[in-house]
Write a protein that holds these residues in place. Structure first.
Motif, PDB file in Angstrom:
ATOM      1  N   TYR A  16      -8.287  -1.673  -4.118  1.00  0.00           N
ATOM      2  CA  TYR A  16      -8.493  -2.900  -3.344  1.00  0.00           C
ATOM      3  C   TYR A  16      -9.895  -3.452  -3.524  1.00  0.00           C
ATOM      4  O   TYR A  16     -10.092  -4.656  -3.652  1.00  0.00           O
ATOM      5  CB  TYR A  16      -8.213  -2.641  -1.867  1.00  0.00           C
ATOM      6  CG  TYR A  16      -6.741  -2.643  -1.552  1.00  0.00           C
ATOM      7  CD1 TYR A  16      -5.956  -3.748  -1.862  1.00  0.00           C
ATOM      8  CD2 TYR A  16      -6.123  -1.552  -0.961  1.00  0.00           C
ATOM      9  CE1 TYR A  16      -4.607  -3.768  -1.588  1.00  0.00           C
ATOM     10  CE2 TYR A  16      -4.771  -1.560  -0.680  1.00  0.00           C
ATOM     11  CZ  TYR A  16      -4.015  -2.672  -0.987  1.00  0.00           C
ATOM     12  OH  TYR A  16      -2.688  -2.687  -0.721  1.00  0.00           O
ATOM     13  N   LEU A  17     -10.865  -2.536  -3.535  1.00  0.00           N
ATOM     14  CA  LEU A  17     -12.251  -2.980  -3.697  1.00  0.00           C
ATOM     15  C   LEU A  17     -12.427  -3.681  -5.044  1.00  0.00           C
ATOM     16  O   LEU A  17     -13.081  -4.716  -5.144  1.00  0.00           O
ATOM     17  CB  LEU A  17     -13.187  -1.776  -3.596  1.00  0.00           C
ATOM     18  CG  LEU A  17     -14.680  -2.082  -3.594  1.00  0.00           C
ATOM     19  CD1 LEU A  17     -15.046  -2.918  -2.382  1.00  0.00           C
ATOM     20  CD2 LEU A  17     -15.493  -0.805  -3.618  1.00  0.00           C
ATOM     21  N   GLU A  69      -6.291   8.319  -0.941  1.00  0.00           N
ATOM     22  CA  GLU A  69      -6.941   7.301  -0.097  1.00  0.00           C
ATOM     23  C   GLU A  69      -8.093   6.646  -0.831  1.00  0.00           C
ATOM     24  O   GLU A  69      -8.244   5.430  -0.830  1.00  0.00           O
ATOM     25  CB  GLU A  69      -7.506   7.975   1.157  1.00  0.00           C
ATOM     26  CG  GLU A  69      -6.637   7.850   2.374  1.00  0.00           C
ATOM     27  CD  GLU A  69      -7.379   8.338   3.612  1.00  0.00           C
ATOM     28  OE1 GLU A  69      -6.983   9.392   4.102  1.00  0.00           O
ATOM     29  OE2 GLU A  69      -8.333   7.685   4.050  1.00  0.00           O
ATOM     30  N   LEU A 100      -6.777   4.336  -3.506  1.00  0.00           N
ATOM     31  CA  LEU A 100      -6.239   3.095  -2.940  1.00  0.00           C
ATOM     32  C   LEU A 100      -7.370   2.142  -2.577  1.00  0.00           C
ATOM     33  O   LEU A 100      -7.346   0.954  -2.898  1.00  0.00           O
ATOM     34  CB  LEU A 100      -5.399   3.433  -1.704  1.00  0.00           C
ATOM     35  CG  LEU A 100      -4.718   2.271  -0.983  1.00  0.00           C
ATOM     36  CD1 LEU A 100      -3.666   1.638  -1.878  1.00  0.00           C
ATOM     37  CD2 LEU A 100      -4.068   2.753   0.317  1.00  0.00           C
ATOM     38  N   ASN A 101      -8.373   2.696  -1.926  1.00  0.00           N
ATOM     39  CA  ASN A 101      -9.512   1.890  -1.523  1.00  0.00           C
ATOM     40  C   ASN A 101     -10.229   1.308  -2.742  1.00  0.00           C
ATOM     41  O   ASN A 101     -10.645   0.145  -2.749  1.00  0.00           O
ATOM     42  CB  ASN A 101     -10.471   2.764  -0.710  1.00  0.00           C
ATOM     43  CG  ASN A 101     -11.273   1.941   0.260  1.00  0.00           C
ATOM     44  OD1 ASN A 101     -10.750   1.025   0.874  1.00  0.00           O
ATOM     45  ND2 ASN A 101     -12.546   2.247   0.369  1.00  0.00           N
ATOM     46  N   PHE A 147      -0.203   3.997  -2.513  1.00  0.00           N
ATOM     47  CA  PHE A 147      -0.608   5.297  -1.972  1.00  0.00           C
ATOM     48  C   PHE A 147       0.288   6.400  -2.533  1.00  0.00           C
ATOM     49  O   PHE A 147      -0.194   7.492  -2.868  1.00  0.00           O
ATOM     50  CB  PHE A 147      -0.527   5.260  -0.440  1.00  0.00           C
ATOM     51  CG  PHE A 147      -1.151   6.453   0.221  1.00  0.00           C
ATOM     52  CD1 PHE A 147      -2.505   6.681   0.137  1.00  0.00           C
ATOM     53  CD2 PHE A 147      -0.363   7.349   0.927  1.00  0.00           C
ATOM     54  CE1 PHE A 147      -3.088   7.781   0.749  1.00  0.00           C
ATOM     55  CE2 PHE A 147      -0.934   8.455   1.547  1.00  0.00           C
ATOM     56  CZ  PHE A 147      -2.295   8.669   1.450  1.00  0.00           C
ATOM     57  N   ILE A 165     -10.208  -5.267  -6.794  1.00  0.00           N
ATOM     58  CA  ILE A 165      -9.594  -6.591  -6.795  1.00  0.00           C
ATOM     59  C   ILE A 165     -10.424  -7.562  -5.963  1.00  0.00           C
ATOM     60  O   ILE A 165     -10.666  -8.697  -6.352  1.00  0.00           O
ATOM     61  CB  ILE A 165      -8.174  -6.511  -6.233  1.00  0.00           C
ATOM     62  CG1 ILE A 165      -7.314  -5.639  -7.137  1.00  0.00           C
ATOM     63  CG2 ILE A 165      -7.572  -7.894  -6.111  1.00  0.00           C
ATOM     64  CD1 ILE A 165      -6.054  -5.189  -6.490  1.00  0.00           C
ATOM     65  N   TRP A 166     -10.883  -7.046  -4.816  1.00  0.00           N
ATOM     66  CA  TRP A 166     -11.620  -7.921  -3.910  1.00  0.00           C
ATOM     67  C   TRP A 166     -12.928  -8.378  -4.538  1.00  0.00           C
ATOM     68  O   TRP A 166     -13.383  -9.490  -4.313  1.00  0.00           O
ATOM     69  CB  TRP A 166     -11.874  -7.178  -2.595  1.00  0.00           C
ATOM     70  CG  TRP A 166     -12.386  -8.056  -1.517  1.00  0.00           C
ATOM     71  CD1 TRP A 166     -13.629  -8.042  -0.978  1.00  0.00           C
ATOM     72  CD2 TRP A 166     -11.678  -9.106  -0.852  1.00  0.00           C
ATOM     73  NE1 TRP A 166     -13.735  -9.016  -0.018  1.00  0.00           N
ATOM     74  CE2 TRP A 166     -12.564  -9.687   0.086  1.00  0.00           C
ATOM     75  CE3 TRP A 166     -10.389  -9.624  -0.959  1.00  0.00           C
ATOM     76  CZ2 TRP A 166     -12.191 -10.751   0.907  1.00  0.00           C
ATOM     77  CZ3 TRP A 166     -10.030 -10.679  -0.133  1.00  0.00           C
ATOM     78  CH2 TRP A 166     -10.919 -11.217   0.774  1.00  0.00           C
ATOM     79  N   GLN A 167     -13.556  -7.507  -5.305  1.00  0.00           N
ATOM     80  CA  GLN A 167     -14.863  -7.845  -5.874  1.00  0.00           C
ATOM     81  C   GLN A 167     -14.768  -8.436  -7.275  1.00  0.00           C
ATOM     82  O   GLN A 167     -15.776  -8.788  -7.861  1.00  0.00           O
ATOM     83  CB  GLN A 167     -15.738  -6.595  -5.924  1.00  0.00           C
ATOM     84  CG  GLN A 167     -16.111  -6.101  -4.551  1.00  0.00           C
ATOM     85  CD  GLN A 167     -17.062  -4.949  -4.600  1.00  0.00           C
ATOM     86  OE1 GLN A 167     -17.056  -4.193  -5.565  1.00  0.00           O
ATOM     87  NE2 GLN A 167     -17.864  -4.792  -3.575  1.00  0.00           N
ATOM     88  N   LEU A 177      -0.989  -4.045 -10.040  1.00  0.00           N
ATOM     89  CA  LEU A 177      -1.613  -3.204  -9.022  1.00  0.00           C
ATOM     90  C   LEU A 177      -1.220  -1.740  -9.206  1.00  0.00           C
ATOM     91  O   LEU A 177      -2.047  -0.836  -9.110  1.00  0.00           O
ATOM     92  CB  LEU A 177      -1.188  -3.664  -7.622  1.00  0.00           C
ATOM     93  CG  LEU A 177      -1.795  -4.966  -7.110  1.00  0.00           C
ATOM     94  CD1 LEU A 177      -1.084  -5.427  -5.844  1.00  0.00           C
ATOM     95  CD2 LEU A 177      -3.275  -4.794  -6.844  1.00  0.00           C
ATOM     96  N   SER A 188       0.782  -1.225   0.000  1.00  0.00           N
ATOM     97  CA  SER A 188       0.000   0.000   0.000  1.00  0.00           C
ATOM     98  C   SER A 188       0.824   1.291   0.000  1.00  0.00           C
ATOM     99  O   SER A 188       0.382   2.260  -0.607  1.00  0.00           O
ATOM    100  CB  SER A 188      -1.030  -0.013   1.118  1.00  0.00           C
ATOM    101  OG  SER A 188      -0.482  -0.472   2.313  1.00  0.00           O
ATOM    102  N   PRO A 189       2.019   1.366   0.633  1.00  0.00           N
ATOM    103  CA  PRO A 189       2.775   2.628   0.505  1.00  0.00           C
ATOM    104  C   PRO A 189       3.133   2.965  -0.941  1.00  0.00           C
ATOM    105  O   PRO A 189       3.127   4.137  -1.334  1.00  0.00           O
ATOM    106  CB  PRO A 189       4.027   2.380   1.353  1.00  0.00           C
ATOM    107  CG  PRO A 189       3.611   1.366   2.349  1.00  0.00           C
ATOM    108  CD  PRO A 189       2.651   0.464   1.617  1.00  0.00           C
TER     109      PRO A 189
END
Lengths: 231, 154
Positions: free
Chosen positions: B28-29, B21, B24-25, B7, B31-33, B49, B3-4
Motif C-alpha cells: 500500500y505504501l 502484515e 501488505l503495508n 494478506f 502505491i500511495w507514494q 496488486l 486486503s484479504p
C-alpha cells in the motif's frame, strides 16, 4: 536443458524470474536484465499477467486489526482511539483506501447520478485523477465530513507557486476549494466544499501564483483532473 | 475487498503473519507514494496488486528465510481450493491458461503450480519432490515451453 531445445531461452528465463524459481547468480543476472532490457522485462510482465489469473484461486486471509491501523498510519489517517466505533471506522477506512487504490488503477467508469448526503458521517469521496500525460492515474481521497483531502506527492509544484484545487459541478464555473500543502505523507488540503457535492463533479488541480489564483478562476495549467465518486 | 487477498498471499508465501502484515503495508505504501501512478494499459488492477504482493513476499523470504513452520500456523493456514469449478466464472483468457495447463504432464504442471503458490525456488522444489535439481529444472522448463506455445496458439 532449455537452452538446447529452445531457440528462445529468454522466454523461459523470464518465466523463471516471474515465478521466483531462480536464486544466486542466475537470479542476479535475470534481475539486472529486467531492469536494463525492455524486451526481457516485457516478457517477464507477460508471464506475470498469465500467472496472475491464478490469483483467483488464492485463499484469502483476514488481516488483523493491527494491519489496518498500520495501513491508516501509512497514509496519514489516525484512527480515533477514543471513539467507541473506532474499529468500525478503521475497518471502513481500510475498505475505503483499498477501494480508492483499486479505483485509481481501474479504468474510470461513468459516474452514477447519485447525490452524496454530506451530513452522513464516515463517507468518503475518491477520484482517480488523470495527469497531464493522459495516462497516469493519481488517487485522491477526501474524508467527509472533515473535508480533508489526501493524495500522494504526485504533483510537481514549481517553487513560488501553489497547486490549487477546483470543483467543477456540471456546467458551473470552477469553484476554488483549497490549496495543496506538502506533508511528510504526501499532499493534503483542508477543503471548503459545499454541503452537497454532485456525484461525478470534477476535481481539478491547476498551478497558480503563490496562495492561489488572484481572479478566483484557474489561470495556470491544469495538471490533473478527474470525476469524484463516493465510496 | 482487496486486503484479504493480498494478506492471504503474504501469509502463504512468508508463512508468518507479521511478515504478511509488513508486506501488505509495504504494497500500500508503494502505491500511495508512487509518484508516477499506475498505467492502466499494463494490466488489471487486482492482478497488479496481487503480483506486487507476491513479489514482495518472495523478496521477504529471500532476505529473512522462511520461518520454521509452526503447527499452529500450518493448522490455520487456508488450503488452496482444489476444485477447478471455482475457475468457472473466469474470463476466456483464464480458460485458455487452464486448458493449456491441462496439456502439460502432471509432474510439469504440479511443479509450476507449486512454484507459483508457494513461491519456492528450484532447489526447494527438487528437495520436496526428492529429485535431482537438474531433473526439476528440465520438468519446469519443458512445461513452461509447452505453456508458452499453447498460450501463443502454436
Amino acid at each position: 536443458m532449455a537452452d538446447s531445445i529452445d531457440p528462445d531461452p529468454d522466454t523461459v528465463t523470464a518465466a523463471e524470474l516471474a515465478l521466483g524459481l531462480l536464486e544466486g547468480q542466475a537470479l542476479r543476472d535475470a534481475e539486472m536484465r529486467r531492469r536494463g532490457d525492455i524486451l526481457f522485462s516485457e516478457k517477464v510482465a507477460r508471464w506475470e499477467r498469465h500467472f496472475a489469473l491464478w490469483f483467483e484461486r488464492w485463499p484469502e486471509a483476514i488481516p488483523p486489526e493491527s494491519a489496518r491501523e498500520a495501513l491508516m498510519r501509512t497514509i496519514g489517517i489516525k484512527p480515533a482511539n477514543d471513539n467507541p466505533r473506532s474499529w468500525k471506522v478503521a475497518t471502513f477506512l481500510g475498505t475505503a483506501v483499498a477501494a480508492a487504490l483499486v479505483m485509481f488503477l481501474a479504468v474510470r467508469q461513468a459516474p452514477s447520478p447519485v447525490e452524496i448526503p454530506a451530513a452522513e458521517p464516515s463517507r468518503f469521496l475518491a477520484a482517480a485523477l488523470t495527469a497531464e500525460d493522459g495516462v497516469t492515474r493519481v488517487p485522491v481521497l477526501i474524508e467527509l465530513p472533515g473535508k480533508r483531502l489526501r493524495m500522494p506527492p504526485a504533483i510537481d509544484v514549481p517553487a513560488g507557486r501553489s497547486a490549487q484545487l477546483w470543483l467543477i459541478a456540471g456546467d458551473d464555473r470552477p469553484a476554488p476549494i483549497g490549496i495543496l500543502q506538502t506533508s511528510d505523507r504526501g499532499l493534503s488540503a483542508q477543503l471548503s466544499l459545499p454541503n452537497r457535492v454532485a456525484e461525478g463533479a470534477v476535481l481539478a488541480i491547476s498551478i497558480e501564483p503563490m496562495g492561489g489564483s488572484p481572479t478566483g478562476r484557474p489561470t495556470g495549467p491544469v495538471v490533473a483532473s478527474g470525476a469524484l465518486t463516493s465510496i | 475487498m482487496t486486503s484479504p487477498k493480498l494478506f492471504g498471499i503474504g501469509v502463504r508465501i512468508c508463512g508468518d503473519y507479521q511478515a504478511a502484515e509488513d508486506t501488505l503495508n509495504d504494497v500500500y505504501l508503494t502505491i500511495w507514494q508512487r509518484k508516477k501512478g499506475f498505467d492502466p494499459a499494463r494490466g488489471r488492477a487486482l492482478s497488479w496488486l496481487c503480483t506486487m504482493a507476491r513479489n514482495r513476499s518472495i523478496d521477504w523470504v529471500r532476505r529473512y528465510g522462511r520461518p520454521t513452520e509452526s503447527d499452529a500456523l500450518l493448522a490455520s493456514m487456508p488450503t488452496l481450493d482444489p476444485d477447478p469449478e471455482s475457475l468457472a466464472l473466469l474470463a476466456d483468457e483464464s480458460d485458455q491458461l487452464h486448458l493449456c495447463l491441462e496439456k502439460l504432464k502432471p509432474q510439469q504442471r504440479a511443479a509450476i503450480e507449486t512454484a507459483f503458490f508457494e513461491g519456492v525456488t528450484y532447489s526447494n522444489l527438487a528437495d520436496r519432490e526428492r529429485v535431482p535439481l537438474g531433473t526439476m529444472k528440465t520438468w519446469v522448463r519443458r512445461g513452461l515451453l509447452s505453456l508458452r506455445d499453447c498460450l501463443d496458439g502454436r
